[in-house]
Design an enzyme around this catalytic site. Structure first.
Site, PDB file in Angstrom:
ATOM      1  CD1 TRP A 125      -0.020  -0.362   3.413  1.00 40.26           C
ATOM      2  CD2 TRP A 125      -0.040   1.609   3.186  1.00 40.26           C
ATOM      3  NE1 TRP A 125       0.001  -0.018   5.056  1.00 40.26           N
ATOM      4  CE2 TRP A 125       0.557   1.361   4.241  1.00 40.26           C
ATOM      5  CE3 TRP A 125      -0.171   3.088   2.738  1.00 40.26           C
ATOM      6  CZ2 TRP A 125       0.736   2.383   5.354  1.00 40.26           C
ATOM      7  CZ3 TRP A 125      -0.278   3.824   3.798  1.00 40.26           C
ATOM      8  CH2 TRP A 125       0.710   3.396   4.548  1.00 40.26           C
ATOM      9  CD  GLU A 168       4.422   7.174  12.478  1.00 42.40           C
ATOM     10  OE1 GLU A 168       5.326   7.226  11.595  1.00 42.40           O
ATOM     11  OE2 GLU A 168       3.256   6.401  12.910  1.00 42.40           O
ATOM     12  CD  GLU A 206       7.449   3.170  11.811  1.00 41.93           C
ATOM     13  OE1 GLU A 206       6.847   4.212  11.385  1.00 41.93           O
ATOM     14  OE2 GLU A 206       6.614   1.756  12.263  1.00 41.93           O
ATOM     15  CG  HIS A 209       3.025   4.771   9.076  1.00 38.43           C
ATOM     16  ND1 HIS A 209       3.759   4.137   9.823  1.00 38.43           N
ATOM     17  CD2 HIS A 209       2.808   3.880   8.330  1.00 38.43           C
ATOM     18  CE1 HIS A 209       3.773   3.300   9.416  1.00 38.43           C
ATOM     19  NE2 HIS A 209       3.176   2.398   8.652  1.00 38.43           N
ATOM     20  CD  GLU A 259       7.035   0.223  16.062  1.00 38.48           C
ATOM     21  OE1 GLU A 259       5.735   0.772  15.568  1.00 38.48           O
ATOM     22  OE2 GLU A 259       8.347   0.247  15.289  1.00 38.48           O
ATOM     23  CB  THR A 262       3.280   4.096  17.401  1.00 36.41           C
ATOM     24  OG1 THR A 262       4.816   4.754  18.217  1.00 36.41           O
ATOM     25  CG2 THR A 262       3.038   5.352  16.311  1.00 36.41           C
ATOM     26  CG  ASP A 291       2.233  -0.387   7.940  1.00 35.59           C
ATOM     27  OD1 ASP A 291       1.742  -1.415   7.967  1.00 35.59           O
ATOM     28  OD2 ASP A 291       2.039   0.373   7.418  1.00 35.59           O
ATOM     29  CD  GLU A 292       3.203   2.350  13.806  1.00 34.97           C
ATOM     30  OE1 GLU A 292       4.499   1.535  14.187  1.00 34.97           O
ATOM     31  OE2 GLU A 292       3.785   3.665  13.118  1.00 34.97           O
ATOM     32  CG  HIS A 295       6.660  -1.621  12.308  1.00 37.68           C
ATOM     33  ND1 HIS A 295       6.537  -0.946  11.465  1.00 37.68           N
ATOM     34  CD2 HIS A 295       6.710  -2.979  10.973  1.00 37.68           C
ATOM     35  CE1 HIS A 295       6.923  -0.499  10.369  1.00 37.68           C
ATOM     36  NE2 HIS A 295       6.028  -2.331   9.815  1.00 37.68           N
TER      37      HIS A 295
END
Length: 426
Positions: A125, A168, A206, A209, A259, A262, A291-292, A295
């Site tokens: 994405w 970010e 990252e 973001h 992470e 966040t 995503d976070e 991670h």
């Protein structure tokens, strides 16, 4: 002539008989014998009845060296290039044992990079997937709809969103920090070991973001983008110190915590955006939170591998870090106007329930359960005490957080003007 004079003088001083001095000048075999004889006499005079010998064994072929003498001779042998290289590598690290541990599970890191990180390019994405397509003929309608939904977002939600975006956008600082963790660095910029690949892959994900949130805010038209950009530049210039001290163990504990924090923050902003009526922003923040979450799991799994190999070392680092506080990466943010910008931003986040002191305590509690510290066995007595200290912290933090939040709600949260939203109060 000078040599003979020196030998006469040595003989006079009692170091060796004069006859041996002349023999010294005649035969290599006698030279060796004379040296050994002198050393034996010296050992006798010093009271050493073991008759210690030098590295050169006696000429008597029946003599057998002791194990200690053999070990001494072995230690003086020249080292191979490989041995020398290893010693140099060890000496360049502050935490050589920690480096050895993390390098031991590099195959797992390689596997995690492939499983946890998404594909790049067309299969991943990208920010544009969630924004109006300005190349389309209906771009005006797309933009109007986009801005119409953005107008529904309340100012306090907008402030928290901007603070998250600024955090970010300071990504260059975080990649720099990753490269300070010993054994995890990328010395050439395109190093092909597992840790370097993870660092670059994590950074590439990252990076999306900040790009996406920045473009959302720009197209939404609700912010003073110049003030926002000034804040980003200030934050990157100021830097950030998470207290990792170049130690990979400390680095992994921090990233495991941060992470998750966040993820929680972005996830809660997504909920607020949906309540406010902005489906676009809700989708954007939910995607970033996802995503976070991936991670977070990766860094926590790295800690799993450390615990398997060095539980005492991990507990020592974890306990030491929690004696202080896990600091947030944007704590040095400023817009050049408000010296308390971060505190004011954090107050709004607390008031909205985006990220609170209770969240902090619950993250610690989650990590303790995730790594099953309560049932960890085989620890030293010292580590056992530190483990007990860690296990007691969540309950203590929850009590303090509840007391603090109740007091703030009773007294009322203080509002403040934000340059990000053209001086409006939140």
């Amino acid at each position: 002539m000078a040599t003979r004079s020196a030998l006469w003088f040595l003989a006079f001083c009692g170091f060796t008989p004069l006859t041996e001095c002349f023999t010294f000048l005649q035969s290599p075999v006698h030279i060796i014998g004379a040296k050994v004889a002198r050393r034996r006499r010296h050992s006798l005079r010093s009271g050493d009845i073991s008759l210690k010998v030098s590295r050169m064994p006696p000429t008597d072929s029946s003599y057998t060296m002791t194990p200690k003498e053999l070990e001494s001779m072995k230690a003086t042998q020249p080292k191979s290039k490989e041995e020398i290289a290893k010693e140099i590598a060890r000496s360049r690290y502050l935490y050589p044992k920690h480096v050895e541990v993390i390098r031991d599970f590099e195959p797992f890191v390689e596997e995690t990079t492939e499983k946890m990180l998404l594909e790049t390019g067309e299969n991943a994405w990208q920010p544009q997937d969630y924004l109006p397509d300005m190349t389309r003929e209906d771009w005006v309608e797309q933009l109007k709809d986009f801005r119409g939904q953005a107008e529904c977002v309340q100012d306090d939600t907008l402030v928290v969103l901007i603070g998250d975006m600024v955090t970010e956008e300071a990504l260059p600082t975080y990649q720099t920090l990753l490269n300070t963790f010993e054994g995890c660095d990328d010395p050439t910029g395109d190093t092909q070991n597992a840790w370097a690949k993870w660092s670059r892959g994590w950074t590439s994900e990252e990076n999306r973001h900040g790009d996406l949130l920045n473009k959302y805010l720009y197209l939404g038209g609700r912010c003073d983008m110049r003030k926002v950009e000034e804040t980003i530049q200030h934050l990157i210039t100021s830097g950030f110190n998470p207290g990792a001290e170049q130690d990979p163990y400390r680095g992994f504990v921090y990233t495991s915590f941060q992470e998750r924090a966040t993820k929680i923050s972005h996830g809660n902003v997504a909920k607020l955006a949906k309540q406010n009526g902005d489906a676009n922003l809700a989708k954007i923040c939910a995607m970033i939170a996802g995503d976070e979450g991936r991670h977070e799991k990766a860094y926590q799994s790295f800690c799993d591998k450390v615990i398997e190999r060095d539980p005492d070392g991990f507990i020592d680092v974890f306990a030491d870090m929690m004696k202080g506080q896990i600091v947030m990466p944007a704590e040095l943010m400023t817009d050049g106007v408000d010296d308390k910008l971060y505190d004011n931003f954090a107050t709004v986040a607390q008031k909205l329930g985006v990220y609170t002191a209770i969240d902090y305590a619950e993250i610690l509690e989650f990590l303790l359960q995730r790594w099953d510290l309560e049932h960890m066995t085989g620890l030293s007595a010292e580590s056992d005490e530190k483990r007990d200290f860690l296990c007691r912290l969540p309950e203590r933090y929850k009590k303090l957080a509840t007391r603090s939040m109740n007091k703030a709600e009773k007294e009322g949260y203080k509002s403040a003007p934000f340059s990000w939203i053209n001086g409006r109060v939140a």
